[in-house]
Every structure is written in C-alpha cells, then in structure tokens.
Design a protein around this motif. Structure first.
Motif, mmCIF file in Angstrom:
data_model
loop_
_atom_site.group_PDB
_atom_site.id
_atom_site.type_symbol
_atom_site.label_atom_id
_atom_site.label_comp_id
_atom_site.label_asym_id
_atom_site.label_seq_id
_atom_site.Cartn_x
_atom_site.Cartn_y
_atom_site.Cartn_z
ATOM 1 N N GLN A 163 -10.227 5.562 6.110
ATOM 2 C CA GLN A 163 -8.914 6.215 6.031
ATOM 3 C C GLN A 163 -7.841 5.212 5.612
ATOM 4 O O GLN A 163 -6.850 4.977 6.306
ATOM 5 C CB GLN A 163 -8.551 6.863 7.364
ATOM 6 N N ALA A 164 -8.052 4.619 4.441
ATOM 7 C CA ALA A 164 -7.108 3.646 3.889
ATOM 8 C C ALA A 164 -6.196 4.339 2.892
ATOM 9 O O ALA A 164 -6.676 4.942 1.919
ATOM 10 C CB ALA A 164 -7.857 2.500 3.230
ATOM 11 N N ASN A 165 -4.901 4.269 3.138
ATOM 12 C CA ASN A 165 -3.922 4.923 2.274
ATOM 13 C C ASN A 165 -3.009 3.903 1.604
ATOM 14 O O ASN A 165 -2.543 2.956 2.244
ATOM 15 C CB ASN A 165 -3.047 5.879 3.100
ATOM 16 N N PHE A 166 -2.762 4.132 0.331
ATOM 17 C CA PHE A 166 -1.779 3.364 -0.425
ATOM 18 C C PHE A 166 -0.822 4.367 -1.065
ATOM 19 O O PHE A 166 -1.262 5.362 -1.642
ATOM 20 C CB PHE A 166 -2.467 2.518 -1.497
ATOM 21 N N PHE A 167 0.472 4.113 -0.958
ATOM 22 C CA PHE A 167 1.438 5.092 -1.434
ATOM 23 C C PHE A 167 2.692 4.376 -1.931
ATOM 24 O O PHE A 167 3.023 3.286 -1.467
ATOM 25 C CB PHE A 167 1.809 6.069 -0.309
ATOM 26 N N ALA A 168 3.374 5.007 -2.869
ATOM 27 C CA ALA A 168 4.593 4.391 -3.407
ATOM 28 C C ALA A 168 5.411 5.416 -4.156
ATOM 29 O O ALA A 168 4.868 6.370 -4.744
ATOM 30 C CB ALA A 168 4.246 3.235 -4.331
ATOM 31 N N GLU A 169 6.719 5.197 -4.140
ATOM 32 C CA GLU A 169 7.587 5.918 -5.055
ATOM 33 C C GLU A 169 7.522 5.182 -6.381
ATOM 34 O O GLU A 169 7.794 3.981 -6.438
ATOM 35 C CB GLU A 169 9.024 5.966 -4.546
ATOM 36 N N VAL A 170 7.131 5.883 -7.419
ATOM 37 C CA VAL A 170 6.955 5.252 -8.730
ATOM 38 C C VAL A 170 8.119 5.640 -9.632
ATOM 39 O O VAL A 170 8.620 6.765 -9.596
ATOM 40 C CB VAL A 170 5.608 5.648 -9.367
ATOM 41 N N PHE A 171 8.522 4.682 -10.464
ATOM 42 C CA PHE A 171 9.691 4.880 -11.315
ATOM 43 C C PHE A 171 9.353 4.868 -12.803
ATOM 44 O O PHE A 171 10.214 5.157 -13.631
ATOM 45 C CB PHE A 171 10.728 3.791 -11.024
ATOM 46 N N SER A 172 8.112 4.510 -13.123
ATOM 47 C CA SER A 172 7.728 4.433 -14.534
ATOM 48 C C SER A 172 6.217 4.533 -14.642
ATOM 49 O O SER A 172 5.490 4.439 -13.638
ATOM 50 C CB SER A 172 8.210 3.118 -15.156
ATOM 51 N N GLU A 173 5.752 4.710 -15.875
ATOM 52 C CA GLU A 173 4.305 4.728 -16.107
ATOM 53 C C GLU A 173 3.686 3.374 -15.782
ATOM 54 O O GLU A 173 2.538 3.290 -15.351
ATOM 55 C CB GLU A 173 4.027 5.117 -17.554
ATOM 56 N N ARG A 174 4.460 2.311 -15.969
ATOM 57 C CA ARG A 174 3.965 0.978 -15.637
ATOM 58 C C ARG A 174 3.689 0.872 -14.139
ATOM 59 O O ARG A 174 2.678 0.287 -13.740
ATOM 60 C CB ARG A 174 4.991 -0.079 -16.052
#
Length: 209
Positions: A182-193
C-alpha cells in the motif's frame, strides 16, 4: 506572552518524530521528573536512600526499552525500501513519521511541485480501482509481478473559501499506488514535465517483499 514559537517547535517535533516520538519524550520527561523528586526525598529522609539504586535501575530499564522501541519505529522507514527509487538529478527525498510512513520528493528550487509519499495499512489506496468515478482516468500496470495503479484527475478547488467562496481554480493531481505494501505517491502536477518526471521516478520503487 507570545506562544507562537512554542507552537511552531511542537509542530516541527511532531513532523519529524511523529506520535511515537511524542510518547517517548513524555515517558523520558516523567522518568526524569520522578528521579529528581526521589533524589529530593532521599536527601530529606535518610532511610529512603536504600531504595534509590532500585528506583534508578527501574527508570533505566524503562528508558532503554522506550528508546529501543522508538528506534525500531524510526528504523522501520528503511524497511519501506524507498532507497530503491531512482531520483532524477536535482531531486531529494525526505521522510517523517505519522500514523503511516510519510515523506516527500522535492525538486530543487521548486516549492510547488512536491511528490507526497504515504505508505502502510493506514494509508489506504490513493489510486483506488474500486472508485473509478473519482478520477478522469485510472489505469493498471504490472511491473515485475507487482500491481501498480496510476490515476489522474482534474478538480475545481476554492482559492479562499472564507473570503471569496465563489473563486475557484482548476488543479491537476496524479496518483500512483503500489498494491503490495500500500505505497502511495501523489502530487499536484503543473505541466507534462511534472507528470513524466514523477512517473519516471516513482515507478522505479520496489516494495519490500
């Protein structure tokens, strides 16, 4: 009296050491206070001095046991095998303790794009295939016999709910969940990069077997 510095220190302590660190510090503080009180009593009552070594031994056992448990709790972070993540140049990884194993991956000189980490049974699934309606899309991939879910969504969020509740801004979120561990990685992304770099890094994670 301005108490803000103490609140800031307390918040930083919780972020760094978590609940376990708080209880460890509390037990040690109580033990030291009790030891000091006993020394004062022993100085007044000569007969009570015979019990001082026994009391000191008990406190030592409690202190060592607490320290060992606290150390084991902190070292459990290493068991999450986050060292397997291959960071791109300019990125750093850090962690802090909580109800689950938490951390962040940050890009140098960029305070906006931060990849959050949340691992453990208390974390749940951020990319949850049982609730696909939450996302714009969610896909599954098998990597070395490990199931990984990747989800993406756009959401309208209020900028200032109290002063200007009608003003909203569109945000984009990317979630990567390893079913094993149950490993989660998350982020608000601002670009395709941002999306590309996040996937290139977090998909190199190898959950502990």
């Amino acid at each position: 009296m301005d108490r803000r510095p103490y609140l800031i220190l307390l918040a930083e302590f919780f972020e760094k050491y978590g609940v376990a660190g708080f209880w460890a510090a509390l037990v040690i503080a109580i033990a030291l206070a009790a030891l000091l009180a006993w020394v004062v009593v022993a100085a007044v009552r000569v007969r009570s001095r015979i019990y001082l070594p026994v009391f000191a031994l008990v406190l030592a056992v409690i202190g060592v046991s607490t320290a060992m448990n606290f150390s084991a709790y902190r070292n459990a972070w290493a068991d999450r095998n986050l060292s397997s993540i291959r960071l791109l140049p300019g990125y750093t990884i850090s962690h802090f303790n909580g109800d689950s194993y938490c951390g962040r991956i940050c890009r140098q000189n960029d305070e906006e794009f931060v990849i959050g980490i949340d691992i453990g049974s208390m974390a749940g699934w951020y990319a949850n295939p049982e609730k696909p309606q939450r996302y714009d899309w969610i896909i599954r991939q098998e990597i070395d016999n490990r199931t990984v879910w990747v989800a993406y969504k756009k959401s309208l969020e209020k900028v200032d709910p109290l002063r200007n509740p009608s003003k909203t801004v569109e945000k984009q979120w990317l979630y990567v969940t390893f079913v094993d561990g149950q490993a989660n990685f998350f982020a608000e992304v601002f670009s395709e990069r941002d999306i590309a770099e996040m996937l290139l890094m977090v998909l190199t994670h190898v959950p502990p077997s």
